[in-house]
Design a protein around this motif. Structure first.
Motif, PDB file in Angstrom:
ATOM      1  N   TYR A 163       0.779  -1.222   0.036  1.00 43.09           N
ATOM      2  CA  TYR A 163       0.152   0.137   0.047  1.00 43.09           C
ATOM      3  C   TYR A 163       0.930   1.210  -0.059  1.00 43.09           C
ATOM      4  O   TYR A 163       1.763   1.346   0.769  1.00 43.09           O
ATOM      5  CB  TYR A 163      -0.853  -0.165   1.103  1.00 43.09           C
ATOM      6  N   LYS A 164       0.672   2.157  -1.052  1.00 43.00           N
ATOM      7  CA  LYS A 164       1.390   3.270  -1.029  1.00 43.00           C
ATOM      8  C   LYS A 164       2.982   3.237  -1.341  1.00 43.00           C
ATOM      9  O   LYS A 164       3.780   4.009  -1.018  1.00 43.00           O
ATOM     10  CB  LYS A 164       0.980   4.193   0.137  1.00 43.00           C
ATOM     11  N   ASP A 171      -9.226  15.495  -3.130  1.00 45.07           N
ATOM     12  CA  ASP A 171      -8.980  14.249  -3.334  1.00 45.07           C
ATOM     13  C   ASP A 171     -10.401  13.601  -3.781  1.00 45.07           C
ATOM     14  O   ASP A 171     -11.332  13.685  -3.009  1.00 45.07           O
ATOM     15  CB  ASP A 171      -8.479  13.645  -1.853  1.00 45.07           C
ATOM     16  N   LYS A 172     -10.490  12.835  -4.843  1.00 40.12           N
ATOM     17  CA  LYS A 172     -11.637  12.425  -5.372  1.00 40.12           C
ATOM     18  C   LYS A 172     -11.945  11.124  -4.569  1.00 40.12           C
ATOM     19  O   LYS A 172     -13.259  10.868  -4.307  1.00 40.12           O
ATOM     20  CB  LYS A 172     -11.406  12.040  -6.887  1.00 40.12           C
ATOM     21  N   ASP A 173     -11.401  10.583  -3.949  1.00 43.65           N
ATOM     22  CA  ASP A 173     -11.522   9.404  -2.803  1.00 43.65           C
ATOM     23  C   ASP A 173     -12.769   9.779  -1.965  1.00 43.65           C
ATOM     24  O   ASP A 173     -13.644   9.046  -1.471  1.00 43.65           O
ATOM     25  CB  ASP A 173     -10.340   8.917  -2.299  1.00 43.65           C
ATOM     26  N   GLN A 226     -14.323   2.698  -7.170  1.00 45.74           N
ATOM     27  CA  GLN A 226     -12.979   2.798  -6.827  1.00 45.74           C
ATOM     28  C   GLN A 226     -12.407   1.447  -6.732  1.00 45.74           C
ATOM     29  O   GLN A 226     -11.063   1.367  -7.221  1.00 45.74           O
ATOM     30  CB  GLN A 226     -12.746   3.544  -5.619  1.00 45.74           C
ATOM     31  N   ASP A 276      -6.495   2.369  -7.454  1.00 45.52           N
ATOM     32  CA  ASP A 276      -5.915   3.905  -7.164  1.00 45.52           C
ATOM     33  C   ASP A 276      -4.388   3.806  -7.499  1.00 45.52           C
ATOM     34  O   ASP A 276      -3.744   3.135  -6.663  1.00 45.52           O
ATOM     35  CB  ASP A 276      -6.416   3.960  -5.863  1.00 45.52           C
ATOM     36  N   THR A 277      -4.043   4.179  -8.538  1.00 39.19           N
ATOM     37  CA  THR A 277      -2.733   4.049  -8.905  1.00 39.19           C
ATOM     38  C   THR A 277      -1.665   5.100  -8.053  1.00 39.19           C
ATOM     39  O   THR A 277      -0.603   4.803  -7.290  1.00 39.19           O
ATOM     40  CB  THR A 277      -2.376   4.696 -10.398  1.00 39.19           C
ATOM     41  N   ASP A 306      -2.164   5.398  -4.650  1.00 43.08           N
ATOM     42  CA  ASP A 306      -2.005   4.692  -3.608  1.00 43.08           C
ATOM     43  C   ASP A 306      -1.533   3.298  -3.626  1.00 43.08           C
ATOM     44  O   ASP A 306      -1.386   2.468  -2.822  1.00 43.08           O
ATOM     45  CB  ASP A 306      -3.222   4.497  -2.757  1.00 43.08           C
ATOM     46  N   VAL A 330     -10.014   0.730  -0.299  1.00 45.57           N
ATOM     47  CA  VAL A 330     -10.319   1.997  -0.786  1.00 45.57           C
ATOM     48  C   VAL A 330     -11.519   2.566   0.145  1.00 45.57           C
ATOM     49  O   VAL A 330     -11.927   3.665  -0.126  1.00 45.57           O
ATOM     50  CB  VAL A 330     -10.673   2.066  -2.289  1.00 45.57           C
TER      51      VAL A 330
END
Length: 931
Positions: free
Chosen positions: A79-80, A140-142, A182, A187-188, A190, A245
């Motif tokens: 992750y990330k 942030d679109k999340d 999502q 999510d590229t 993250d 996500v």
């Protein structure tokens, strides 16, 4: 029924990165790179102040990510994983940012083990269930998955508003389906995988068709094609992806917000003046410190309300750039629309009395030689501006003052050099006024050029400048006129909207000037460069206005000849291949090259296909005829399409001349760029390319002259490095390439062969551009080991050059920029990058940029000096082009001797370097013959 209360939640982690990247490299002690960085702190203050003004709140929290891992890291170790570590100078600003945000009245939260998004989600849902309206400020679109009728996400930087309708319109699914969306897309940022090759359109289509991710998974067998196969292959991952996500809305925040679900502890507080003053002084924000008004000094004022007025002093005796930026965000504006003569006269009196007027034109075209005025705006004081509509049309357009009469009344003031004016990209406006017979004088400042000198690596358009330096975001052209095929002319925009837009432009220009100009005033060397850019802008206006005469018949003949040769090359290519084929099709080229003719595969594309790109063609052309034919075909087709077919079409009918546009604020080195048409990229290394210059001609009785600096960058290298051998070569007028060959190959100067001189020339210029031994080997067609030996020998003979390169790279790493001889700063954002190739590229640029930049400064200084002399002594000689290190003139035949004598002298005398500057002049009936 009472109005519901509002909770504003700020995505602090998003804010601080935006602040860090938007602001220049500010330091607590200006100019001292060893003192603490403060740019992100200053940007954060701007943004929090602006948000407080724009969005009233009863409760307010700024949420940051806490250091350390979260539950997602335990769930998915990658992750990330691709995220670069936080820059050290940003990390050092986090604690001060937390401190100042609290002093500004906001609660601050950073909860270990969960991300800022999860804290925001928990607070948002808790408040919404109590009937509180929630505004989340983030880009942030999340966070869109949190949206419901009581929770809205706004991006104050872009103006985007994501409510239920906004999310649905943007993503194609409602907020309650955003987690599913999502999960499918991934999510590229993250490093959370989704379904391979499934993008937003496919994800939205599936969810609208099947209703939910669970329903889609249950019916995965029905999904056809490669996308269906990828979905089925990913079914085992999707539950994990969905967990990663999904923003948590049930975090345990009791340790941090003990009164939840009661929100009183999160109430927006008053700013704390004295602690703020101390903070601002500690971090070098002197303007902000001065702008804090002591309560006792504000007669009759109280500290009530949440607007933040407490620490703005409208009448502070000394206002610096920092104070201006903050005040610009906070104030009310007064914009007038001038529709009658009494209003015009009142404003005209203000223009005449103002010490500086920001001026802006609204036109019917971006083509500066054809554009006609639709309206004008002025700003004389911060927040005060007026718009004169002159050619708006349509059934609802009001009666407007006559264009000709308004311009006639304004003309004496516009042409008065004593009336100080300011603009954004003033050269365009000068052309627009010139189209109406007005020669504007008195332009003292251009905010575009101020930004170009201070922050060359950042955007210089007004919207970016206003947002970056004053926190203001305004209307865009597309807001008024629309986009694409549906875009309307500015003349059809409603006058009230046009007035708001144009007044805002003038007002913002004045604001930005009040921030940038003090920074230039404080630095003598940058102020000198800015003065040079302003003078250059005036010369470029003159050059563009003059244009260069084009011989359409010559171009037509060249196009015909090129067309014949292109057809011949196609025939020859078909014969070699044994069949006709599309010479521009990579697929067909691959089949011909590798399947039919059996040529070797040089490299493959990212998808595994056999590459036929330019590099491959050049490599294959060394041994095979077909790739060579295709390269020549492409070269000639480009030359024909770009120049011989189009140049005559670009000539202005009323002049018969091409009026290229010189973009002054584009190249980071200070070089000018030419477009519409681009006259700097004519391929003069080929005979066909050089022939294009034959079409640039002089009027009857006149000739073309070219004055070109000789080996300017090598001379600058000699000056910068102080290398004794290089200095001696130039001081004694030696052929520097022959001298270098003698040094590198250990032979007498008169024994140097033409091949050795060629090698030395490549080495001389290659090292300026940071060429490696591999690059040199490729360029010379020799072994890498031999090229490395040449470079080693070069540095043994020219140790000053090696010392300069090492010192320059070290200085660049310490300061983040390099400088030209005259003080122009060339920023290198990647100079300390952890990415090896990017860092290496920045190191090469650090070596080359001072030379390119100094050459750019010199040619601009030459343009200014030459134009000044021509105006005083020979106004009949006109400068018509500037290309690289060359100035091109059109002059009467009888002035050739004067030009040959005085222009090289003027160009040589613009600066005193350790080596002499040399300019060479040629004269001919056209540009090519002048060489």
């Amino acid at each position: 029924m009472s109005k519901p209360k509002t909770l504003v939640l700020v995505d602090g982690s998003s804010y601080l990165y935006r602040a860090y990247h938007a602001m220049p490299d500010l330091r607590a002690v200006p100019g001292d790179s060893s003192s603490p960085a403060t740019g992100a702190i200053r940007g954060m203050i701007n943004m929090m102040q602006a948000l407080r003004k724009e969005q009233p709140a009863d409760y307010a929290v700024c949420v940051f990510d806490a250091s350390g891992p979260t539950f997602r890291d335990a769930l998915y170790p990658d992750y990330k994983a691709h995220r670069a570590p936080m820059p050290d100078d940003l990390r050092a600003q986090i604690e001060p940012i937390h401190e100042v945000v609290r002093l500004l009245g906001w609660s601050v939260l950073a909860v270990p083990g969960v991300e800022a998004d999860d804290v925001i989600g928990t607070l948002a849902v808790t408040a919404a269930t109590q009937g509180v309206e929630v505004i989340i400020s983030s880009g942030d679109k999340d966070l869109s998955q949190l949206v419901n009728p009581h929770i809205t996400v706004i991006d104050t930087m872009s103006g985007k508003r994501r409510d239920v309708a906004g999310v649905t319109a943007e993503f194609g699914v409602p907020p309650e389906r955003m987690v599913d969306f999502q999960t499918l897309v991934g999510d590229t940022v993250d490093n959370v995988p989704g379904v391979p090759k499934v993008g937003p359109k496919t994800a939205a289509k599936w969810l609208n068709e099947y209703g939910s991710l669970d329903a889609l998974i249950a019916r995965a067998g029905e999904v056809k094609g490669a996308a269906g196969e990828n979905l089925r292959a990913t079914l085992g991952w999707l539950p994990t992806g969905r967990t990663l996500v999904t923003i948590k809305t049930d975090c345990d925040l009791a340790e941090h917000v003990p009164t939840l679900p009661a929100l009183d502890v999160l109430a927006l507080a008053e700013p704390q003046p004295e602690p703020l003053r101390s903070f601002y002084e500690r971090y070098g924000f002197k303007g902000l410190a001065r702008a804090i008004a002591a309560p006792a000094a504000r007669s009759g004022d109280t500290a009530s309300g949440t607007s933040g007025d407490l620490f703005f002093s409208a009448d502070a005796p000394e206002v610096d750039a920092s104070a201006v930026a903050v005040q610009a965000q906070a104030r009310e504006v007064r914009y007038d629309t001038i529709l009658d003569w009494p209003t015009f006269e009142r404003w005209f009196a203000r223009l005449q009395a103002a010490p500086l007027v920001a001026l802006d034109t609204e036109t019917d075209s971006l083509d500066e030689m054809r554009a006609q005025i639709v309206g004008l705006s002025f700003s004389v004081e911060p927040g005060e501006a007026a718009y004169i509509p002159l050619r708006h049309e349509g059934p609802d357009a009001p009666a407007q003052l006559p264009l000709a009469e308004v311009l006639a009344r304004l003309k004496p003031w516009l042409e008065d050099a004593r009336a100080a004016k300011l603009g954004q990209h003033i050269k365009y406006d000068q052309h627009v006024f010139a189209n109406h017979g007005i020669t504007v004088r008195g332009y003292q400042h251009d905010t575009m050029l101020q930004s170009y000198v201070l922050e060359v690596h950042k955007p210089h358009n007004l919207a970016s400048l206003a947002e970056r330096h004053t926190g203001r975001k305004g209307l865009s052209y597309e807001d008024l006129c629309g986009k694409g095929a549906h875009q309307i002319p500015f003349a059809q925009v409603a006058v009230d909207k046009a007035a708001a837009y144009s007044c805002e432009d003038s007002d913002q220009t004045l604001d930005v000037h009040r921030v940038l100009w003090p920074q230039l005033e404080a630095d003598e060397r940058l102020r000198h460069i800015y003065a040079l850019e302003m003078q250059t802008s005036e010369v470029l206006f003159r050059i563009e206005r003059e244009g260069v005469l084009i011989d359409a018949a010559t171009l037509a003949q060249q196009s015909h000849d090129l067309g014949q040769r292109i057809l011949q090359l196609e025939t020859e290519a078909y014969e070699i291949a044994g069949q006709p084929f599309n010479l521009s099709s990579p697929k067909q080229l691959g089949e011909i090259f590798f399947d039919k003719l059996g040529l070797p595969v040089v490299k493959k594309t990212a998808t595994g296909a056999r590459s036929t790109d330019e590099e491959v063609l050049e490599k294959l052309a060394e041994d095979y005829p077909l790739p060579a034919k295709i390269l020549e075909h492409r070269s000639l087709a480009k030359l024909k399409g770009t120049y011989t077919d189009k140049l005559a079409q670009l000539a202005l009918p009323r002049t018969g001349r091409v009026h290229t546009h010189y973009a002054q604020a584009v190249a980071v080195t200070g070089r000018l760029s030419s477009n519409e048409p681009n006259l700097q990229n004519i391929p003069i290394r080929t005979a066909e390319g050089r022939r294009v210059r034959e079409a640039f001609v002089a009027a009857p009785g006149h000739v073309i002259a070219s004055a070109d600096y000789s080996q300017i960058e090598l001379r600058i290298m000699a000056h910068l490095s102080g290398d004794t051998s290089l200095l001696d070569a130039f001081r004694h007028g030696l052929d520097v390439h022959r001298a270098t060959a003698a040094e590198v190959f250990g032979v007498a100067v008169d024994q140097v062969s033409s091949e050795q001189r060629r090698y030395a020339k490549v080495i001389n210029f290659g090292l300026i551009y940071g060429m490696s031994s591999f690059g040199l080997a490729k360029n010379l067609g020799i072994e890498t080991k031999a090229a490395a030996a040449y470079i080693d020998r070069y540095f043994q003979r020219y140790p000053g050059v090696r010392h300069y390169m090492d010192e320059t790279k070290a200085s660049a790493k310490a300061r983040g920029y390099v400088e030209t001889v005259f003080g122009r700063r060339l920023y290198l954002p990647e100079i300390n990058s952890p990415n090896g190739p990017r860092r290496a590229g920045a190191e090469r640029a650090a070596i080359n940029a001072p030379m390119q930049g100094t050459a750019a400064d010199l040619i601009k200084m030459a343009m200014v000096a030459v134009q000044k002399t021509l105006d005083a002594e020979k106004p009949q000689i006109r400068m018509v082009l500037q290309v690289h290190d060359e100035l091109v003139f059109e002059l009467p035949e009888g002035e050739v001797d004067w030009l040959k004598t005085h222009i090289p002298r003027l160009m040589a005398e613009v600066a005193q370097l350790q080596v002499p500057l040399l300019a060479e002049v040629g004269v001919g009936a056209n540009w090519e013959k002048a060489h």
